[in-house]
Design an enzyme around this catalytic site. Structure first.
Site, PDB file in Angstrom:
ATOM      1  N   GLY A  45      57.173  75.323  60.247  1.00  0.00           N
ATOM      2  CA  GLY A  45      57.629  74.880  58.922  1.00  0.00           C
ATOM      3  C   GLY A  45      56.529  75.177  57.927  1.00  0.00           C
ATOM      4  O   GLY A  45      55.544  74.427  57.829  1.00  0.00           O
ATOM      5  N   GLY A 104      56.612  75.530  54.532  1.00  0.00           N
ATOM      6  CA  GLY A 104      56.921  75.249  53.119  1.00  0.00           C
ATOM      7  C   GLY A 104      55.687  74.680  52.435  1.00  0.00           C
ATOM      8  O   GLY A 104      54.542  74.966  52.823  1.00  0.00           O
ATOM      9  N   ALA A 142      63.098  66.782  56.767  1.00  0.00           N
ATOM     10  CA  ALA A 142      63.500  65.686  57.653  1.00  0.00           C
ATOM     11  C   ALA A 142      65.009  65.728  57.899  1.00  0.00           C
ATOM     12  O   ALA A 142      65.763  66.238  57.075  1.00  0.00           O
ATOM     13  CB  ALA A 142      63.102  64.359  57.013  1.00  0.00           C
ATOM     14  N   LYS A 194      54.429  54.989  56.944  1.00  0.00           N
ATOM     15  CA  LYS A 194      54.562  55.950  55.826  1.00  0.00           C
ATOM     16  C   LYS A 194      55.731  55.554  54.927  1.00  0.00           C
ATOM     17  O   LYS A 194      55.658  55.648  53.696  1.00  0.00           O
ATOM     18  CB  LYS A 194      54.749  57.369  56.381  1.00  0.00           C
ATOM     19  CG  LYS A 194      55.084  58.410  55.306  1.00  0.00           C
ATOM     20  CD  LYS A 194      53.904  58.685  54.380  1.00  0.00           C
ATOM     21  CE  LYS A 194      54.216  59.317  53.050  1.00  0.00           C
ATOM     22  NZ  LYS A 194      54.917  60.551  52.984  1.00  0.00           N
ATOM     23  N   HIS A 250      54.697  52.719  52.803  1.00  0.00           N
ATOM     24  CA  HIS A 250      53.733  53.278  51.843  1.00  0.00           C
ATOM     25  C   HIS A 250      54.491  53.851  50.642  1.00  0.00           C
ATOM     26  O   HIS A 250      54.140  53.614  49.485  1.00  0.00           O
ATOM     27  CB  HIS A 250      52.900  54.378  52.528  1.00  0.00           C
ATOM     28  CG  HIS A 250      52.217  55.338  51.596  1.00  0.00           C
ATOM     29  ND1 HIS A 250      52.898  56.318  50.894  1.00  0.00           N
ATOM     30  CD2 HIS A 250      50.921  55.456  51.224  1.00  0.00           C
ATOM     31  CE1 HIS A 250      52.047  56.989  50.139  1.00  0.00           C
ATOM     32  NE2 HIS A 250      50.843  56.494  50.329  1.00  0.00           N
ATOM     33  N   ASN A 251      55.554  54.596  50.914  1.00  0.00           N
ATOM     34  CA  ASN A 251      56.326  55.194  49.816  1.00  0.00           C
ATOM     35  C   ASN A 251      57.038  54.124  48.996  1.00  0.00           C
ATOM     36  O   ASN A 251      57.173  54.264  47.778  1.00  0.00           O
ATOM     37  CB  ASN A 251      57.346  56.194  50.367  1.00  0.00           C
ATOM     38  CG  ASN A 251      56.691  57.499  50.778  1.00  0.00           C
ATOM     39  OD1 ASN A 251      55.504  57.533  51.058  1.00  0.00           O
ATOM     40  ND2 ASN A 251      57.451  58.566  50.816  1.00  0.00           N
TER      41      ASN A 251
HETATM   42  P1  NDP Z   1      59.662  72.386  51.916  1.00  0.00           P
HETATM   43  O1  NDP Z   1      61.080  72.405  51.508  1.00  0.00           O
HETATM   44  O2  NDP Z   1      58.656  73.070  51.077  1.00  0.00           O
HETATM   45  O3  NDP Z   1      59.545  72.989  53.392  1.00  0.00           O
HETATM   46  C1  NDP Z   1      60.479  72.686  54.388  1.00  0.00           C
HETATM   47  C2  NDP Z   1      60.226  73.579  55.571  1.00  0.00           C
HETATM   48  O4  NDP Z   1      61.209  73.296  56.576  1.00  0.00           O
HETATM   49  C3  NDP Z   1      60.357  75.067  55.225  1.00  0.00           C
HETATM   50  O5  NDP Z   1      59.383  75.769  55.962  1.00  0.00           O
HETATM   51  C4  NDP Z   1      61.765  75.385  55.714  1.00  0.00           C
HETATM   52  O6  NDP Z   1      61.935  76.752  56.036  1.00  0.00           O
HETATM   53  C5  NDP Z   1      61.820  74.537  56.970  1.00  0.00           C
HETATM   54  N1  NDP Z   1      63.181  74.284  57.419  1.00  0.00           N
HETATM   55  C6  NDP Z   1      64.190  73.771  56.688  1.00  0.00           C
HETATM   56  N2  NDP Z   1      65.308  73.685  57.438  1.00  0.00           N
HETATM   57  C7  NDP Z   1      64.984  74.168  58.663  1.00  0.00           C
HETATM   58  C8  NDP Z   1      65.700  74.329  59.864  1.00  0.00           C
HETATM   59  N3  NDP Z   1      66.966  73.965  59.983  1.00  0.00           N
HETATM   60  N4  NDP Z   1      65.044  74.853  60.931  1.00  0.00           N
HETATM   61  C9  NDP Z   1      63.754  75.200  60.827  1.00  0.00           C
HETATM   62  N5  NDP Z   1      63.014  75.045  59.711  1.00  0.00           N
HETATM   63  C10 NDP Z   1      63.620  74.548  58.648  1.00  0.00           C
HETATM   64  O7  NDP Z   1      59.299  70.845  52.134  1.00  0.00           O
HETATM   65  P2  NDP Z   1      57.879  70.118  52.166  1.00  0.00           P
HETATM   66  O8  NDP Z   1      56.868  71.006  52.791  1.00  0.00           O
HETATM   67  O9  NDP Z   1      57.599  69.530  50.837  1.00  0.00           O
HETATM   68  O10 NDP Z   1      58.203  68.881  53.121  1.00  0.00           O
HETATM   69  C11 NDP Z   1      58.237  68.974  54.532  1.00  0.00           C
HETATM   70  C12 NDP Z   1      58.304  67.560  55.075  1.00  0.00           C
HETATM   71  O11 NDP Z   1      57.137  66.840  54.641  1.00  0.00           O
HETATM   72  C13 NDP Z   1      59.499  66.745  54.564  1.00  0.00           C
HETATM   73  O12 NDP Z   1      59.913  65.861  55.562  1.00  0.00           O
HETATM   74  C14 NDP Z   1      58.918  65.978  53.401  1.00  0.00           C
HETATM   75  O13 NDP Z   1      59.640  64.803  53.113  1.00  0.00           O
HETATM   76  C15 NDP Z   1      57.530  65.681  53.946  1.00  0.00           C
HETATM   77  N6  NDP Z   1      56.506  65.376  52.941  1.00  0.00           N
HETATM   78  C16 NDP Z   1      56.472  66.067  51.752  1.00  0.00           C
HETATM   79  C17 NDP Z   1      55.493  65.764  50.816  1.00  0.00           C
HETATM   80  C18 NDP Z   1      55.417  66.509  49.512  1.00  0.00           C
HETATM   81  O14 NDP Z   1      54.653  66.052  48.632  1.00  0.00           O
HETATM   82  N7  NDP Z   1      56.122  67.619  49.336  1.00  0.00           N
HETATM   83  C19 NDP Z   1      54.476  64.716  51.087  1.00  0.00           C
HETATM   84  C20 NDP Z   1      54.565  64.138  52.381  1.00  0.00           C
HETATM   85  C21 NDP Z   1      55.562  64.449  53.266  1.00  0.00           C
HETATM   86  P3  NDP Z   1      62.665  77.728  54.954  1.00  0.00           P
HETATM   87  O15 NDP Z   1      62.000  77.479  53.628  1.00  0.00           O
HETATM   88  O16 NDP Z   1      62.435  79.072  55.485  1.00  0.00           O
HETATM   89  O17 NDP Z   1      64.090  77.290  54.928  1.00  0.00           O
END
Ligand code: NDP
Length: 467
Positions: free
Chosen positions: A9, A11, A75, A181, A184-185
């Site tokens: 993942g 992102g 999630a 967590k 916390h949120n």
């Molecule tokens: P992003 O949307 O930036 O990234 C999500 C990631 O999950 C991407 O790499 C995406 O791949 C991948 N993904 C989505 N669906 C699938 C799937 N079905 N199978 C495999 N991979 C998948 O989100 P964030 O990085 O912001 O968040 C990730 C997690 O961290 C979430 O649970 C979020 O709530 C949590 N979080 C986020 C914070 C923030 O400030 N952003 C802080 C703390 C926790 P692709 O893009 O290629 O679809």
């Protein structure tokens, strides 16, 4: 050479966590189910510490045993889908960590399912946003302690540090890390709303310019209100809109979004009889804000009080607001930590409240100076019923209630809503009363439903034939 850890993942959070791990000397395998994010991330580093994989099997085979896989995907169903794709390639003793905002109940289910297959599952709360993920977040790991110990060297290394102490500690079994967590949120929702209400008072009642309010927040951030949220609010207020030249805050639409963790916090509190009224008011404030069109329409129909505007002494009232904000924050954190305490007892988690306060001091969104005092309060009394009755906070709120009362009264008489400030005061005034008005409720319940009541003077359960 095997990779020491793998991140799935890539992102916002996952890419930065992977870069953080690589910068701390880990050899990191990275995988994303779509190829582009993997290529973009690997292009950011010249050295070989991030290794891209495009097939899940190759990714898993590249990891040293026991394999440590850190998931940072959306999630919900995506987590189950990634676990499903990993399972055929994992072996007994391997460890999957979920660093996303998964609901702790889902984490408990996944923990049980994977334990039956010999895989260790850690639900890891991560807070700090994009920058925290890169430079050091606050990390809240839950699951089996022996599995945690195998990943602790990496997690503590990538976490934020306060006075060299890592903002990462073992939280407890199963879903407890994600639970911590989640709450916390919830606290974050309340803290943000309280700050918004203090801003409203400064703007609408004291008629201060946005820049002056930024100065006040900067000053507050040098005292006992010092916190990340106060600091960024000052910076937000300084920002000008490039299109209009106005303060950017004045062109941002007043409709708040949310992703569910505040709602989960309130729902868990409601389900378990835990008073989380301030967090819940903050959640409802977001819901009401979302009714923008209805509010615009209602403004044409409904009026507020016809008060004569009194001129308030600026400096005197700025200090009342400071006191009100501090006391509101203390009440909100007190409710959040009570939610930890009561849920810990309900679930047998044995949550380390003193350490939770310590790991919140760095990296995370609710990091604040007064977490040191919160930690000390639990160090002195591990079974403290409520933070409000700890000697330090009891003295503070005794002093600061005058400010909170003045601000809430002024809001009520002026027709300005302060849901979290007034909820904090209501919580304080109901919690500090040995005798409540619930005797009326019990009598009513017995009157219409024969639900019985207990007496203050005699043991047993009583029913009265009221008619
Ligand atoms: P992003 O949307 O930036 O990234 C999500 C990631 O999950 C991407 O790499 C995406 O791949 C991948 N993904 C989505 N669906 C699938 C799937 N079905 N199978 C495999 N991979 C998948 O989100 P964030 O990085 O912001 O968040 C990730 C997690 O961290 C979430 O649970 C979020 O709530 C949590 N979080 C986020 C914070 C923030 O400030 N952003 C802080 C703390 C926790 P692709 O893009 O290629 O679809």
């Amino acid at each position: 050479m095997f990779n020491s850890i793998g991140v799935i993942g890539l992102g916002v959070m996952g890419s930065n966590i992977a870069l953080n791990m690589a910068s701390k000397g880990e050899q990191v395998a990275v995988y994303n189910y779509t190829r582009d994010l993997t290529d973009q991330l690997v292009a950011k580093l010249d050295n070989q510490s991030l290794k891209p994989y495009y097939e899940i099997e190759d990714f898993v085979q590249s990891l040293e045993a026991p394999r440590k896989v850190f998931l940072m995907v959306t999630a919900g169903k995506a987590i189950d889908s990634v676990i499903h794709s990993l399972l055929p390639h994992l072996e007994t003793g391997d460890i999957i960590m979920d660093g996303g905002n998964s609901h702790y109940v889902d984490t408990e289910r996944r923990y049980d399912e994977l334990k039956a297959k010999g895989i260790s599952y850690l639900g890891i709360g991560v807070s700090g946003g994009e920058v925290g993920a890169l430079k050091g977040p606050s990390i809240m790991p839950g699951g089996d302690k022996d599995a945690y110990e195998k990943v602790a060297p990496i997690l503590t290394k990538i976490s934020a540090k306060v006075n060299n102490d890592p903002c990462c500690t073992y939280i407890g079994p199963k879903g407890s890390g994600h639970f911590v967590k989640m709450v916390h949120n919830g606290i974050e929702y309340a803290d943000m709303q309280l700050i918004a209400e203090a801003y409203t008072f400064l703007r609408e009642k004291l008629h201060l310019e946005v820049n002056e309010i930024a100065d006040i927040f900067e000053t507050w951030n040098q005292g006992e209100l010092k916190s990340y949220l106060i600091e960024i609010t000052a910076e937000i207020l300084r920002k000008k809109d490039e299109v209009t030249g106005l303060p950017l805050i004045d062109v941002i639409l007043d409709k708040a979004g949310q992703k569910g963790t505040g709602k989960w916090t309130s729902m868990q509190a409601i389900d378990n009889g835990i008073p989380a009224s301030i967090i819940t008011e903050a959640l409802f404030a977001r819901y009401i804000s979302a009714l923008k069109e209805e509010r615009v329409n209602a403004e044409k129909i409904l009026t507020g009080p016809k008060t004569v505007q009194q001129k308030l002494d600026k400096n005197e009232w700025i200090d009342y607001i400071r006191q009100a904000l501090y006391m509101g924050k203390v009440c909100a954190y007190a409710q959040g930590f009570t939610q930890y305490k009561m849920s810990s007892e309900l679930n047998g988690w044995d949550l380390p409240l003193k350490d939770i306060a310590l790991i919140f001091r760095g990296g995370c969104i609710i990091r604040a100076e007064f977490l040191n005092v919160i930690s000390e309060a639990y160090q002195e009394q591990p079974n403290l019923a409520n933070l409000l009755i700890s000697p330090y906070f009891a003295e503070k709120v005794t002093d600061y209630q005058a400010g909170l009362r003045k601000v809430v009264c002024e809001g009520i008489t002026s027709g300005i809503s302060f849901p979290c400030l007034s909820s904090s005061l209501n919580f304080y005034d109901s919690y500090r009363k040995g005798i409540s008005n619930a005797n009326i409720l019990q009598a009513q319940r017995d009157y219409f439903g024969a639900h019985t009541y207990e007496r203050r003077d005699l043991a047993g359960v009583f029913h009265t034939d009221w008619q």
